[in-house]
Scaffold this motif. Structure first.
Motif, PDB file in Angstrom:
ATOM      1  N   ASP A 212       4.117  11.023  -9.219  1.00 24.56           N
ATOM      2  CA  ASP A 212       3.913   9.827  -8.178  1.00 24.56           C
ATOM      3  C   ASP A 212       3.674   9.697  -7.073  1.00 24.56           C
ATOM      4  O   ASP A 212       3.905   8.318  -6.689  1.00 24.56           O
ATOM      5  N   ARG A 213       3.230  11.089  -6.415  1.00 23.08           N
ATOM      6  CA  ARG A 213       2.804  10.452  -5.039  1.00 23.08           C
ATOM      7  C   ARG A 213       1.831  10.770  -4.840  1.00 23.08           C
ATOM      8  O   ARG A 213       0.629  10.117  -4.932  1.00 23.08           O
ATOM      9  N   ASN A 214       1.807   9.592  -3.445  1.00 24.48           N
ATOM     10  CA  ASN A 214       0.773   9.257  -2.554  1.00 24.48           C
ATOM     11  C   ASN A 214       0.348   9.799  -1.622  1.00 24.48           C
ATOM     12  O   ASN A 214       1.103  10.091  -1.254  1.00 24.48           O
TER      13      ASN A 214
ATOM     14  N   GLU B 227     -10.055   8.390  16.765  1.00 24.18           N
ATOM     15  CA  GLU B 227     -10.801   8.820  18.118  1.00 24.18           C
ATOM     16  C   GLU B 227      -9.856  10.488  18.639  1.00 24.18           C
ATOM     17  O   GLU B 227      -9.020  10.145  18.803  1.00 24.18           O
ATOM     18  N   GLY B 228     -11.425  10.810  19.105  1.00 22.30           N
ATOM     19  CA  GLY B 228     -10.766  11.967  19.830  1.00 22.30           C
ATOM     20  C   GLY B 228     -10.209  12.958  18.557  1.00 22.30           C
ATOM     21  O   GLY B 228     -10.535  13.118  17.762  1.00 22.30           O
ATOM     22  N   SER B 229      -9.046  13.667  18.911  1.00 22.34           N
ATOM     23  CA  SER B 229      -8.266  14.289  17.722  1.00 22.34           C
ATOM     24  C   SER B 229      -7.403  13.588  17.349  1.00 22.34           C
ATOM     25  O   SER B 229      -6.837  14.846  16.838  1.00 22.34           O
ATOM     26  N   VAL B 230      -7.279  12.521  16.892  1.00 23.48           N
ATOM     27  CA  VAL B 230      -6.463  12.411  16.663  1.00 23.48           C
ATOM     28  C   VAL B 230      -5.765  12.240  14.870  1.00 23.48           C
ATOM     29  O   VAL B 230      -6.731  11.593  14.809  1.00 23.48           O
ATOM     30  N   GLU B 231      -5.411  13.237  14.938  1.00 18.38           N
ATOM     31  CA  GLU B 231      -5.773  13.310  13.364  1.00 18.38           C
ATOM     32  C   GLU B 231      -3.721  13.001  12.601  1.00 18.38           C
ATOM     33  O   GLU B 231      -3.352  13.831  13.346  1.00 18.38           O
ATOM     34  N   THR B 232      -3.737  12.275  11.619  1.00 18.65           N
ATOM     35  CA  THR B 232      -2.211  11.942  11.434  1.00 18.65           C
ATOM     36  C   THR B 232      -2.292  12.342   9.375  1.00 18.65           C
ATOM     37  O   THR B 232      -3.261  11.492   8.405  1.00 18.65           O
ATOM     38  N   ALA B 233      -1.351  12.212   8.919  1.00 19.53           N
ATOM     39  CA  ALA B 233      -1.374  12.376   7.191  1.00 19.53           C
ATOM     40  C   ALA B 233      -0.087  11.814   6.887  1.00 19.53           C
ATOM     41  O   ALA B 233       1.399  11.959   7.349  1.00 19.53           O
ATOM     42  N   TYR B 234       0.362  10.786   5.450  1.00 14.40           N
ATOM     43  CA  TYR B 234       1.689  10.499   5.276  1.00 14.40           C
ATOM     44  C   TYR B 234       1.569  10.655   3.950  1.00 14.40           C
ATOM     45  O   TYR B 234       0.424  10.611   3.398  1.00 14.40           O
ATOM     46  N   PHE B 235       2.839  10.937   3.355  1.00 12.67           N
ATOM     47  CA  PHE B 235       3.430  10.910   2.478  1.00 12.67           C
ATOM     48  C   PHE B 235       4.594  10.460   1.660  1.00 12.67           C
ATOM     49  O   PHE B 235       5.409  10.150   2.296  1.00 12.67           O
ATOM     50  N   GLY B 236       4.514  10.044   0.375  1.00 14.45           N
ATOM     51  CA  GLY B 236       5.599   9.244   0.268  1.00 14.45           C
ATOM     52  C   GLY B 236       5.243   8.797  -1.556  1.00 14.45           C
ATOM     53  O   GLY B 236       4.611   9.519  -2.322  1.00 14.45           O
ATOM     54  N   VAL B 237       6.524   8.637  -2.316  1.00 22.59           N
ATOM     55  CA  VAL B 237       6.800   8.073  -3.801  1.00 22.59           C
ATOM     56  C   VAL B 237       5.836   7.168  -3.685  1.00 22.59           C
ATOM     57  O   VAL B 237       5.686   5.847  -2.822  1.00 22.59           O
ATOM     58  N   GLY B 238       4.726   7.257  -4.509  1.00 22.96           N
ATOM     59  CA  GLY B 238       3.570   6.251  -4.779  1.00 22.96           C
ATOM     60  C   GLY B 238       4.387   4.384  -5.342  1.00 22.96           C
ATOM     61  O   GLY B 238       3.428   3.242  -5.267  1.00 22.96           O
ATOM     62  N   ALA B 239       5.128   5.094  -5.851  1.00 18.51           N
ATOM     63  CA  ALA B 239       5.387   3.665  -7.335  1.00 18.51           C
ATOM     64  C   ALA B 239       6.748   3.584  -7.409  1.00 18.51           C
ATOM     65  O   ALA B 239       7.867   4.811  -7.692  1.00 18.51           O
ATOM     66  N   GLY B 240       7.307   2.914  -8.612  1.00 12.95           N
ATOM     67  CA  GLY B 240       8.660   2.741  -9.088  1.00 12.95           C
ATOM     68  C   GLY B 240       9.322   1.479  -8.091  1.00 12.95           C
ATOM     69  O   GLY B 240       9.452   1.338  -7.385  1.00 12.95           O
TER      70      GLY B 240
ATOM     71  N   TYR C 128      -8.598   9.002   4.002  1.00 10.16           N
ATOM     72  CA  TYR C 128      -8.900   9.542   2.668  1.00 10.16           C
ATOM     73  C   TYR C 128      -7.652   9.428   1.997  1.00 10.16           C
ATOM     74  O   TYR C 128      -6.615   9.693   2.882  1.00 10.16           O
ATOM     75  N   GLY C 129      -7.873   8.422   0.953  1.00 10.86           N
ATOM     76  CA  GLY C 129      -5.965   9.195   0.131  1.00 10.86           C
ATOM     77  C   GLY C 129      -5.894   8.868  -0.932  1.00 10.86           C
ATOM     78  O   GLY C 129      -6.663   8.741  -1.807  1.00 10.86           O
ATOM     79  N   ILE C 130      -4.522   9.581  -1.906  1.00  5.87           N
ATOM     80  CA  ILE C 130      -3.943   8.989  -3.170  1.00  5.87           C
ATOM     81  C   ILE C 130      -3.017   7.539  -2.850  1.00  5.87           C
ATOM     82  O   ILE C 130      -2.556   7.750  -2.713  1.00  5.87           O
ATOM     83  N   LEU C 131      -4.139   6.893  -3.328  1.00  2.00           N
ATOM     84  CA  LEU C 131      -3.230   5.224  -3.065  1.00  2.00           C
ATOM     85  C   LEU C 131      -2.860   4.636  -4.155  1.00  2.00           C
ATOM     86  O   LEU C 131      -2.609   3.626  -4.199  1.00  2.00           O
ATOM     87  N   ASN C 132      -3.020   5.760  -5.722  1.00  2.00           N
ATOM     88  CA  ASN C 132      -2.425   5.102  -7.354  1.00  2.00           C
ATOM     89  C   ASN C 132      -1.741   5.952  -7.596  1.00  2.00           C
ATOM     90  O   ASN C 132      -2.055   7.236  -8.224  1.00  2.00           O
ATOM     91  N   ALA C 133      -0.478   5.698  -7.750  1.00  2.08           N
ATOM     92  CA  ALA C 133       0.538   6.579  -8.129  1.00  2.08           C
ATOM     93  C   ALA C 133       0.054   6.891  -9.945  1.00  2.08           C
ATOM     94  O   ALA C 133       0.511   8.552 -10.196  1.00  2.08           O
TER      95      ALA C 133
ATOM     96  N   VAL D  70       0.983  -1.216  -0.089  1.00  3.90           N
ATOM     97  CA  VAL D  70       0.372  -0.105   0.041  1.00  3.90           C
ATOM     98  C   VAL D  70       0.710   1.209  -0.305  1.00  3.90           C
ATOM     99  O   VAL D  70       1.294   1.463   1.218  1.00  3.90           O
ATOM    100  N   GLY D  71       0.729   2.310  -1.490  1.00  2.82           N
ATOM    101  CA  GLY D  71       1.823   2.888  -1.243  1.00  2.82           C
ATOM    102  C   GLY D  71       3.284   3.491  -1.238  1.00  2.82           C
ATOM    103  O   GLY D  71       3.507   4.820  -1.456  1.00  2.82           O
ATOM    104  N   GLY D  72       3.490   2.275  -1.870  1.00  2.00           N
ATOM    105  CA  GLY D  72       4.566   2.009  -2.372  1.00  2.00           C
ATOM    106  C   GLY D  72       5.542   2.413  -1.460  1.00  2.00           C
ATOM    107  O   GLY D  72       5.640   1.927  -0.623  1.00  2.00           O
ATOM    108  N   GLY D  73       6.063   3.814  -1.278  1.00  2.00           N
ATOM    109  CA  GLY D  73       7.235   4.112  -0.838  1.00  2.00           C
ATOM    110  C   GLY D  73       6.982   4.551   0.168  1.00  2.00           C
ATOM    111  O   GLY D  73       7.296   5.206   1.134  1.00  2.00           O
ATOM    112  N   MET D  74       5.796   5.212   0.662  1.00  2.00           N
ATOM    113  CA  MET D  74       4.860   5.926   1.658  1.00  2.00           C
ATOM    114  C   MET D  74       4.517   4.539   2.795  1.00  2.00           C
ATOM    115  O   MET D  74       4.382   4.021   3.094  1.00  2.00           O
TER     116      MET D  74
END
Ligand code: NDP
Ligand code: HSE
Length: 336
Positions: free
Chosen positions: A267-269, A276-289, A150-155, A127-131
């Motif tokens: 090519d990013r994902n 729960e509560g206000s825990v929100e995290t985000a992840y980014f990276g090169v999605g393929a290759g 929610y996110g972009i999961l296809n490079a 999932v997410g290649g290098g992310m």
């Protein structure tokens, strides 16, 4: 010294071999042992490759080699990799894979087999290649109930949309994505949203402990899109976890101008995980290759060597998760 094998020597398999050759010291420092490549399973021998002396077309030699402690699979498809995975785990070796089709369809069976034989089964690159996203869900977010992703999961599709935004045609962009090694063997899996649905299914299985069928996720791809609206149309995978199931969908969405997803180009994902509560995290990276994906595969190899046992964080069973349709009010509530 730990010896591993690679199954499949295409974009990802080749990337694993090259990164293993080039990053010996970092890998040894992090794994606590030198890691060497003992064999490569291929369908057709590649005599010109510098790794030709390690190639075999017979998996039995790998299966029976007691010095090989792990197989890293990068073949693609389901049937052949599933057989290889089962034989690897039954032989008491770890199995790591970049193959989301395999993990989405057979992950519950492979978890059970890995548990029975007490060997690692890991799939960060699926999932997410290098992310990084599998390990954060398995470990960093283990104290938080996750209720929305929610996110972009296809490079490939993200790259195509970015190229169209620059004025290139859809067909040119598909060809370029294939040339760069981002696209699946059949790129319709990318542009029709199927690859994103498989990745979302894996994330949901990890969150809920239940098998999620990608076929149950309403999936719309990018092939009918004529306008990218200045780079704001994104192929989003979204899911809201409820007590009685999950609302899940893959579709092109006009994201808000200030959405984190607007910045995820080419090519990013990227993925946002709300807990729960206000825990929100985000992840980014090169999605393929080749190299980004190989780096995720080798992170699993390092983990498997450091901890050569099964771990059931975020495992799932055969029970099916109920996928519920989104309602308009929920779609409005869950802004992206
Ligand atoms: P490729 O098509 O580039 O490579 C697959 C390789 O597997 C080919 O070299 C092929 O051999 C070989 N193969 C096919 N059947 C067999 C078999 N029976 N025995 C041994 N080898 C076989 O695919 P990718 O490297 O792009 O993808 C591999 C996996 O990684 C897929 O599951 C994909 O979804 C996943 N993945 C890919 C990413 C990417 O960026 N490309 C990123 C993340 C995951 P031959 O050369 O003879 O055709
Ligand atoms: N074809 C996939 C993509 C490869 O484009 O995202 C990475 O999983």
């Amino acid at each position: 010294m730990k010896k591993i094998a690679i199954a499949g020597f295409g974009t990802v398999g080749g990337g694993i071999a090259h990164l293993l050759r080039d990053n010996q010291k970092v890998l040894a420092d992090n794994a606590g042992e030198n890691i060497s490549l003992g064999a490569i399973l291929v369908r057709t021998m590649k005599a010109d490759s510098e790794f030709a002396h390690l190639m075999t077309t017979d998996f039995t030699t790998i299966e029976q080699d007691e010095d090989i402690c792990l197989v890293a699979e990068a073949i693609g498809g389901v049937d052949v990799p599933f057989e290889i995975a089962c034989r690897t785990l039954k032989a008491g070796k770890g199995f790591v894979t970049a193959n989301k089709a395999l993990v989405a369809e057979k992950g519950h069976i492979l978890h059970a087999l890995a548990k029975e034989h007490n060997v690692p089964f890991l799939f960060e690159a699926a999932v997410g290649g290098g992310m990084p996203i599998i390990r954060p869900i398995r470990t960093s977010l283990s104290s938080t109930g996750i209720n929305y992703v929610y996110g972009i999961l296809n490079a490939t599709s993200n790259f195509i949309l970015s190229e169209m935004d620059k004025g290139n045609t859809y067909d040119q962009a598909v060809k370029e994505a294939q040339a760069r090694g981002y696209a699946e063997a059949d790129p319709s899996a990318d542009v029709d949203g199927i690859d994103s649905a498989r990745k979302l299914a894996i994330i949901l299985a990890m969150i809920t402990g239940k098998k999620t069928s990608p076929d149950d996720i309403r999936t719309v791809g990018i092939t009918a899109l004529k306008d990218t609206c200045g780079g704001r149309v994104k192929l989003l995978a979204r899911a809201a976890v409820k007590d009685d199931g999950v609302h899940a969908e893959v579709s092109p969405v006009l994201v808000d101008e200030d959405s984190l997803m607007t910045c995820v180009k080419s090519d990013r994902n990227g993925i946002v995980v709300r807990g729960e509560g206000s825990v929100e995290t985000a992840y980014f990276g090169v999605g393929a290759g080749a190299i980004p994906t190989a780096s995720a595969v080798l992170s699993d190899v390092v983990e498997a060597i450091r901890r050569p046992v099964y771990s059931d964080e975020c495992a799932w069973g055969a029970e099916e998760l109920k996928v519920l349709p989104w309602t308009d009010s929920e779609l409005a509530e869950y802004r992206s």
